[in-house]
Design an enzyme around this catalytic site. Structure first.
Site, PDB file in Angstrom:
ATOM      1  CG  PHE A  75      -1.730  -1.243   1.413  1.00 45.51           C
ATOM      2  CD1 PHE A  75      -2.958  -1.398   0.786  1.00 45.51           C
ATOM      3  CD2 PHE A  75      -1.241  -2.290   2.189  1.00 45.51           C
ATOM      4  CE1 PHE A  75      -3.702  -2.566   0.956  1.00 45.51           C
ATOM      5  CE2 PHE A  75      -1.973  -3.456   2.353  1.00 45.51           C
ATOM      6  CZ  PHE A  75      -3.195  -3.596   1.743  1.00 45.51           C
TER       7      PHE A  75
ATOM      8  CG  ASP B 224      -1.041   1.891  -3.999  1.00 41.25           C
ATOM      9  OD1 ASP B 224      -0.873   2.242  -2.815  1.00 41.25           O
ATOM     10  OD2 ASP B 224      -2.093   2.113  -4.633  1.00 41.25           O
ATOM     11  CB  SER B 225      -4.632  -1.441  -6.100  1.00 39.93           C
ATOM     12  OG  SER B 225      -5.151  -0.476  -5.213  1.00 39.93           O
TER      13      SER B 225
ATOM     14  CB  ALA C 265      -1.604  -5.170  -0.900  1.00 40.00           C
TER      15      ALA C 265
ATOM     16  CB  CYS D 201      -4.945   5.588   8.748  1.00 42.22           C
ATOM     17  SG  CYS D 201      -5.654   4.822   7.303  1.00 42.22           S
TER      18      CYS D 201
HETATM   19  N1  SAH Z   1       1.956   4.248   2.743  1.00 39.72           N
HETATM   20  C1  SAH Z   1       1.449   5.339   1.953  1.00 39.72           C
HETATM   21  C2  SAH Z   1      -0.005   5.638   2.203  1.00 39.72           C
HETATM   22  C3  SAH Z   1      -0.945   4.502   1.918  1.00 39.72           C
HETATM   23  S1  SAH Z   1      -2.582   4.999   1.670  1.00 39.72           S
HETATM   24  C4  SAH Z   1       2.299   6.574   2.214  1.00 39.72           C
HETATM   25  O1  SAH Z   1       3.021   6.590   3.222  1.00 39.72           O
HETATM   26  O2  SAH Z   1       2.247   7.516   1.430  1.00 39.72           O
HETATM   27  C5  SAH Z   1      -3.341   3.530   1.151  1.00 39.72           C
HETATM   28  C6  SAH Z   1      -3.006   3.081  -0.252  1.00 39.72           C
HETATM   29  O3  SAH Z   1      -3.551   1.804  -0.415  1.00 39.72           O
HETATM   30  C7  SAH Z   1      -3.552   3.938  -1.396  1.00 39.72           C
HETATM   31  O4  SAH Z   1      -2.492   4.345  -2.188  1.00 39.72           O
HETATM   32  C8  SAH Z   1      -4.449   2.974  -2.180  1.00 39.72           C
HETATM   33  O5  SAH Z   1      -4.314   3.131  -3.592  1.00 39.72           O
HETATM   34  C9  SAH Z   1      -3.902   1.637  -1.788  1.00 39.72           C
HETATM   35  N2  SAH Z   1      -4.794   0.473  -1.849  1.00 39.72           N
HETATM   36  C10 SAH Z   1      -6.072   0.371  -1.433  1.00 39.72           C
HETATM   37  N3  SAH Z   1      -6.499  -0.904  -1.541  1.00 39.72           N
HETATM   38  C11 SAH Z   1      -5.464  -1.625  -2.039  1.00 39.72           C
HETATM   39  C12 SAH Z   1      -5.263  -2.994  -2.342  1.00 39.72           C
HETATM   40  N4  SAH Z   1      -6.243  -3.905  -2.154  1.00 39.72           N
HETATM   41  N5  SAH Z   1      -4.060  -3.382  -2.804  1.00 39.72           N
HETATM   42  C13 SAH Z   1      -3.061  -2.482  -2.979  1.00 39.72           C
HETATM   43  N6  SAH Z   1      -3.193  -1.180  -2.694  1.00 39.72           N
HETATM   44  C14 SAH Z   1      -4.368  -0.747  -2.227  1.00 39.72           C
END
Ligand code: SAH
Length: 404
Positions: free
Chosen positions: A238, A261-262, A288, A348
């Site tokens: 993520f 990330d997705s 993920a 979060c």
């Molecule tokens: N760690 C990042 C913030 C993450 S926010 C930082 O420090 O900047 C959460 C992220 O999860 C988003 O970018 C969203 O696109 C991603 N996301 C949501 N569901 C997901 C999934 N099933 N698989 C991969 N990424 C995902």
């Protein structure tokens, strides 16, 4: 006029509502409103407690001033514990106080949250700074009024002299507050992108392209903390625009970093962030959960895994489902960590407390027969202040764990 009759601009609240305020909170829910006659959306009102029954009747007490919303379940957001005379002056003072707080406590960055709504006693207003661009978000009827916008914008311009101010829009929030639909866009200036720095690492900010949130500034201090421990092969799940991954790759203690990330637009910025810092990160666009399952089944191993999923628990009702999600992620990550490896486990979701997350990691550790030591039990960066008494101002958890 009898003392307890409805007076203009006065909202009477229940004893339960008054008790919450006396405990340090600033919200009154609609179910605790006893009388609010002819109050306009976003009005500044005087709040008073209910008149107790009995003989002789106890007189009501004035609890302060609040912004009223005609639509939100949070009907009142307190702005002061006594009646406010000059609202514009109060808002200007609060903005200056919020900026002074950052000047005192924020280091090693030219990007941070400058105003965080209730946590800065400016309910409904969020302002993030990315070097010379300010990104503003309005969350309530009161803050959306034209006079209030003008006060906020002029004070921000005077104090911070930004090249531009952008407005971000969350359509869901605007619908809940029954505010007119609005496009995000420039409020002042013409610049919509810039480059900022935190912890000596450079990042791109695209105010109007890609995703709508900018960076996750609340993780800023955690990026720096995690680089103290991480080493070897690292996996950032993520990863969004690569906040953790780019810090890890730049730290040189990690030999290889992968970010997952997705979201394609997020990864495009992540790739540009890596290039800006002259480092290499492997970016993978994937779900993920699927990737973790595949990698765990294939016996892949890492020395550091970061889990920073989006908020799974949007309300208390789906806490259990959310915890199952966290459990699955943490379990797979633990299965893939080499002995001596570092797990960074974030949440979060306000509704997932630190104890909930620790309990979930423990359950995952027991299932995977790993021993886990807590190196750091961290929260959000100090530019996202936590106010005692307003529990919702603390929402981010970041556990740094040693896995053997
Ligand atoms: N760690 C990042 C913030 C993450 S926010 C930082 O420090 O900047 C959460 C992220 O999860 C988003 O970018 C969203 O696109 C991603 N996301 C949501 N569901 C997901 C999934 N099933 N698989 C991969 N990424 C995902």
């Amino acid at each position: 006029m009898p003392r307890n009759a409805d007076a203009p601009g006065v909202v009477t609240i229940s004893r339960r509502g008054a008790e919450r305020l006396r405990g340090g909170h600033v919200w009154v829910y609609r179910s605790d409103i006893l009388a609010a006659k002819d109050i306009l959306p976003g009005a500044l009102v005087t709040v008073r407690s209910t008149v107790e029954g009995g003989r002789p009747p106890r007189s009501s007490q004035i609890l302060g001033s609040a912004f009223y919303s005609t639509s939100s379940e949070i009907a009142l957001r307190m702005v002061a514990a006594k009646p406010v005379g000059d609202l514009n002056l109060l808002v200007r003072d609060r903005i200056r106080a919020a900026i002074a707080y950052r000047e005192r406590f924020v280091r090693n960055t030219n990007a941070c949250r400058m105003i965080f709504s209730e946590a800065d006693f400016l309910p409904g207003l969020i302002v993030d700074r990315y070097k010379d661009i300010l990104s503003l978000q309005i969350l309530t009827q009161a803050m959306d009024s034209a006079p209030m916008r003008e006060v906020v914008v002029s004070e921000l311009q005077e104090c911070l002299k930004p090249a531009a101010i952008l407005e971000m829009v969350d359509p869901r929030v605007r619908r809940l507050e029954q505010l007119k639909d609005k496009e995000r866009g420039l409020i002042s200036g013409v610049k919509t992108s810039t480059e900022f720095e935190m912890n000596g690492v450079r990042f791109i900010y695209e105010g109007l392209g890609g995703q709508k949130t900018g960076a996750f500034l609340d993780q800023r201090e955690n990026y720096a903390a995690v680089t103290q421990y991480a080493r070897g092969e690292a996996l950032d799940l993520f990863c969004y625009q690569g906040g953790f991954a780019v810090h890890l790759a730049k730290a040189k203690t990690c030999s290889r970093v992968t970010g997952v990330d997705s979201s394609r637009p997020a990864l495009e910025i992540a790739e540009r962030n890596a290039a800006l810092n002259e480092i290499e990160v492997e970016w993978i666009e994937a779900n993920a959960f699927d990737l973790l399952r595949d990698y765990a089944d294939a016996g892949r191993k890492y020395d550091c895994i970061v889990l920073d999923p989006p908020a799974f628990a949007r309300s208390r009702q789906n806490l259990e489902t959310a915890l199952r999600g966290y459990k699955e992620l943490n379990l797979r990550a633990l299965q893939m960590l080499r002995s001596g490896g570092i797990l960074v486990s974030c949440s979060c979701s306000y509704h997932v407390g630190a104890a909930d997350l620790l309990g979930t990691v423990l359950a995952a550790a027991l299932d995977s027969h790993r021993t886990v030591r807590l190196l750091e039990n961290r929260g959000q960066s100090k530019d996202h202040p936590r106010v005692l008494g307003i529990a919702e101002t603390g929402y981010l958890k970041c556990l740094v764990l040693l896995v053997t």
